[in-house]
Design a protein around this motif. Structure first.
Motif, PDB file in Angstrom:
ATOM      1  N   SER A   1       4.712 -14.362   7.734  1.00  0.00           N
ATOM      2  CA  SER A   1       4.860 -13.297   6.751  1.00  0.00           C
ATOM      3  C   SER A   1       4.990 -11.972   7.488  1.00  0.00           C
ATOM      4  N   TYR A   2       5.838 -11.108   6.953  1.00  0.00           N
ATOM      5  CA  TYR A   2       6.066  -9.793   7.537  1.00  0.00           C
ATOM      6  C   TYR A   2       5.972  -8.764   6.403  1.00  0.00           C
ATOM      7  N   GLU A   3       5.260  -7.687   6.655  1.00  0.00           N
ATOM      8  CA  GLU A   3       5.081  -6.692   5.615  1.00  0.00           C
ATOM      9  C   GLU A   3       4.898  -5.314   6.244  1.00  0.00           C
ATOM     10  N   ALA A   4       5.505  -4.312   5.618  1.00  0.00           N
ATOM     11  CA  ALA A   4       5.353  -2.932   6.066  1.00  0.00           C
ATOM     12  C   ALA A   4       5.263  -2.045   4.833  1.00  0.00           C
ATOM     13  N   GLY A   5       4.434  -1.012   4.910  1.00  0.00           N
ATOM     14  CA  GLY A   5       4.277  -0.161   3.749  1.00  0.00           C
ATOM     15  C   GLY A   5       3.761   1.213   4.116  1.00  0.00           C
ATOM     16  N   PHE A   6       3.552   2.020   3.094  1.00  0.00           N
ATOM     17  CA  PHE A   6       3.046   3.365   3.301  1.00  0.00           C
ATOM     18  C   PHE A   6       2.190   3.770   2.110  1.00  0.00           C
ATOM     19  N   LYS A   7       1.305   4.745   2.336  1.00  0.00           N
ATOM     20  CA  LYS A   7       0.491   5.348   1.289  1.00  0.00           C
ATOM     21  C   LYS A   7       0.540   6.854   1.479  1.00  0.00           C
ATOM     22  N   SER A   8       0.757   7.579   0.387  1.00  0.00           N
ATOM     23  CA  SER A   8       0.846   9.030   0.497  1.00  0.00           C
ATOM     24  C   SER A   8       0.182   9.692  -0.701  1.00  0.00           C
ATOM     25  N   THR A   9      -0.381  10.871  -0.475  1.00  0.00           N
ATOM     26  CA  THR A   9      -1.015  11.669  -1.516  1.00  0.00           C
ATOM     27  C   THR A   9      -0.450  13.078  -1.444  1.00  0.00           C
ATOM     28  N   PHE A  10      -0.149  13.674  -2.605  1.00  0.00           N
ATOM     29  CA  PHE A  10       0.414  15.014  -2.618  1.00  0.00           C
ATOM     30  C   PHE A  10       0.021  15.704  -3.925  1.00  0.00           C
ATOM     31  N   CYS A  11       0.545  16.912  -4.145  1.00  0.00           N
ATOM     32  CA  CYS A  11       0.189  17.739  -5.310  1.00  0.00           C
ATOM     33  C   CYS A  11      -1.329  17.950  -5.381  1.00  0.00           C
ATOM     34  N   ASP A  12      -1.895  18.312  -4.244  1.00  0.00           N
ATOM     35  CA  ASP A  12      -3.345  18.572  -4.171  1.00  0.00           C
ATOM     36  C   ASP A  12      -4.169  17.371  -4.622  1.00  0.00           C
ATOM     37  N   GLY A  13      -3.706  16.169  -4.278  1.00  0.00           N
ATOM     38  CA  GLY A  13      -4.446  14.953  -4.598  1.00  0.00           C
ATOM     39  C   GLY A  13      -4.214  14.426  -5.996  1.00  0.00           C
ATOM     40  N   ARG A  14      -3.364  15.084  -6.791  1.00  0.00           N
ATOM     41  CA  ARG A  14      -3.122  14.645  -8.171  1.00  0.00           C
ATOM     42  C   ARG A  14      -1.998  13.628  -8.277  1.00  0.00           C
ATOM     43  N   ALA A  15      -1.371  13.294  -7.169  1.00  0.00           N
ATOM     44  CA  ALA A  15      -0.286  12.307  -7.167  1.00  0.00           C
ATOM     45  C   ALA A  15      -0.432  11.396  -5.953  1.00  0.00           C
ATOM     46  N   ARG A  16      -0.154  10.122  -6.166  1.00  0.00           N
ATOM     47  CA  ARG A  16      -0.232   9.138  -5.082  1.00  0.00           C
ATOM     48  C   ARG A  16       0.982   8.220  -5.168  1.00  0.00           C
ATOM     49  N   LEU A  17       1.655   8.039  -4.055  1.00  0.00           N
ATOM     50  CA  LEU A  17       2.823   7.166  -3.995  1.00  0.00           C
ATOM     51  C   LEU A  17       2.609   6.126  -2.908  1.00  0.00           C
ATOM     52  N   ASN A  18       2.640   4.852  -3.295  1.00  0.00           N
ATOM     53  CA  ASN A  18       2.487   3.748  -2.356  1.00  0.00           C
ATOM     54  C   ASN A  18       3.717   2.841  -2.442  1.00  0.00           C
ATOM     55  N   GLY A  19       4.090   2.275  -1.330  1.00  0.00           N
ATOM     56  CA  GLY A  19       5.221   1.360  -1.329  1.00  0.00           C
ATOM     57  C   GLY A  19       5.121   0.364  -0.191  1.00  0.00           C
ATOM     58  N   ASP A  20       5.781  -0.762  -0.352  1.00  0.00           N
ATOM     59  CA  ASP A  20       5.843  -1.741   0.726  1.00  0.00           C
ATOM     60  C   ASP A  20       7.046  -2.651   0.541  1.00  0.00           C
ATOM     61  N   VAL A  21       7.473  -3.246   1.651  1.00  0.00           N
ATOM     62  CA  VAL A  21       8.509  -4.280   1.660  1.00  0.00           C
ATOM     63  C   VAL A  21       7.932  -5.483   2.385  1.00  0.00           C
ATOM     64  N   PHE A  22       8.418  -6.676   2.025  1.00  0.00           N
ATOM     65  CA  PHE A  22       7.837  -7.877   2.612  1.00  0.00           C
ATOM     66  C   PHE A  22       8.880  -8.980   2.733  1.00  0.00           C
ATOM     67  N   TYR A  23       8.578  -9.922   3.612  1.00  0.00           N
ATOM     68  CA  TYR A  23       9.404 -11.119   3.789  1.00  0.00           C
ATOM     69  C   TYR A  23       8.463 -12.275   4.096  1.00  0.00           C
ATOM     70  N   TYR A  24       8.514 -13.337   3.304  1.00  0.00           N
ATOM     71  CA  TYR A  24       7.672 -14.512   3.492  1.00  0.00           C
ATOM     72  C   TYR A  24       8.547 -15.738   3.746  1.00  0.00           C
ATOM     73  N   ASP A  25       8.220 -16.471   4.773  1.00  0.00           N
ATOM     74  CA  ASP A  25       8.939 -17.701   5.113  1.00  0.00           C
ATOM     75  C   ASP A  25       7.937 -18.844   5.016  1.00  0.00           C
ATOM     76  N   TYR A  26       8.066 -19.653   3.951  1.00  0.00           N
ATOM     77  CA  TYR A  26       7.097 -20.718   3.680  1.00  0.00           C
ATOM     78  C   TYR A  26       7.518 -22.023   4.344  1.00  0.00           C
ATOM     79  N   ARG A  27       6.531 -22.705   4.879  1.00  0.00           N
ATOM     80  CA  ARG A  27       6.699 -24.090   5.327  1.00  0.00           C
ATOM     81  C   ARG A  27       5.793 -24.951   4.455  1.00  0.00           C
ATOM     82  N   ASN A  28       6.338 -26.024   3.910  1.00  0.00           N
ATOM     83  CA  ASN A  28       5.580 -26.933   3.035  1.00  0.00           C
ATOM     84  C   ASN A  28       5.057 -26.230   1.785  1.00  0.00           C
ATOM     85  N   TYR A  29       5.926 -25.408   1.186  1.00  0.00           N
ATOM     86  CA  TYR A  29       5.623 -24.824  -0.118  1.00  0.00           C
ATOM     87  C   TYR A  29       5.517 -25.954  -1.146  1.00  0.00           C
TER      88      TYR A  29
END
Length: 205
Positions: free
Chosen positions: A1-29
């Motif tokens: 599994s591979y995953e990357a993301g970010f977390k950010s806060t702005f507007c004096d702490g009144r706004a929060r933006l989080n995001g991530d992308v991922f890739y999963y390669d299953y064996r024996n699903y």
């Protein structure tokens, strides 16, 4: 599994933006499907990739907003069908796009705190079973819920009223294509519009 993301806060702490992308390669699903008249659980390979974005806002005192979007692409490349063919398919219950929204507002009233809340989720077309037959397709749908509550000043008493599936939407959460066995289709539907109320009391320490 591979995953990357970010977390950010702005507007004096009144706004929060989080995001991530991922890739999963299953064996024996563990894939469940119907092979002619036999229910089969077989270990197969699978892959999925996608991303999520979530925004939380506090635009004014007492008001909280949350918005989210997710994208998902899945593939299970080797699935046997009742006809004997091997096909590739999407994972079940895995819509390409999902959008969600929630709003919560509270204010002092009746000697305590009153709150009102609404949320909704929109899911695009998805398959409900691994073989991905046409009858397994669940069209896009929107679900909405609402809640009204009051909590006493000391936080011990709480009264809530709620409505789930506000628009009484008919949608399936699972399906089994039995056409090759009994010429029928078996579907499991989500709960209809449901409403009720709760009263709770919390004992102090």
């Amino acid at each position: 599994s591979y995953e990357a993301g970010f977390k950010s806060t702005f507007c004096d702490g009144r706004a929060r933006l989080n995001g991530d992308v991922f890739y999963y390669d299953y064996r024996n699903y563990q894939g469940f499907f119907l092979d002619v008249s036999t229910e089969v659980v077989e270990n197969v390979n699978a892959r999925d990739k996608g991303g999520e974005l979530e925004l939380a806002l506090v635009p004014m005192h007492g008001l909280n907003l949350q918005l989210g979007v997710s994208h998902l692409e899945t593939i299970v490349p080797f699935i046997p069908t009742p006809s004997g063919l091997i096909v590739s398919a999407q994972m079940p219950q895995a819509p390409h796009w999902s959008f969600n929204l929630a709003a919560h507002y509270e204010w002092p009233m009746l000697g305590g705190q009153v709150s009102v809340e609404a949320d909704g989720k929109y899911s695009t077309l998805q398959y409900l079973e691994l073989v991905n037959s046409p009858v397994d397709r669940q069209p896009a749908y929107l679900l909405a819920n609402a809640r009204l509550g009051w909590i006493s000043p000391n936080g011990q008493w709480e009264v809530q009223g709620f409505v789930h599936n506000l628009t009484d939407k008919w949608y399936r959460i699972y399906n089994l294509d039995l056409a090759s066995v009994v010429g029928a289709n078996q579907g499991v539907y989500g709960a209809p519009r449901t409403y009720g109320a709760t009263v709770s009391y919390r004992w102090g320490s």
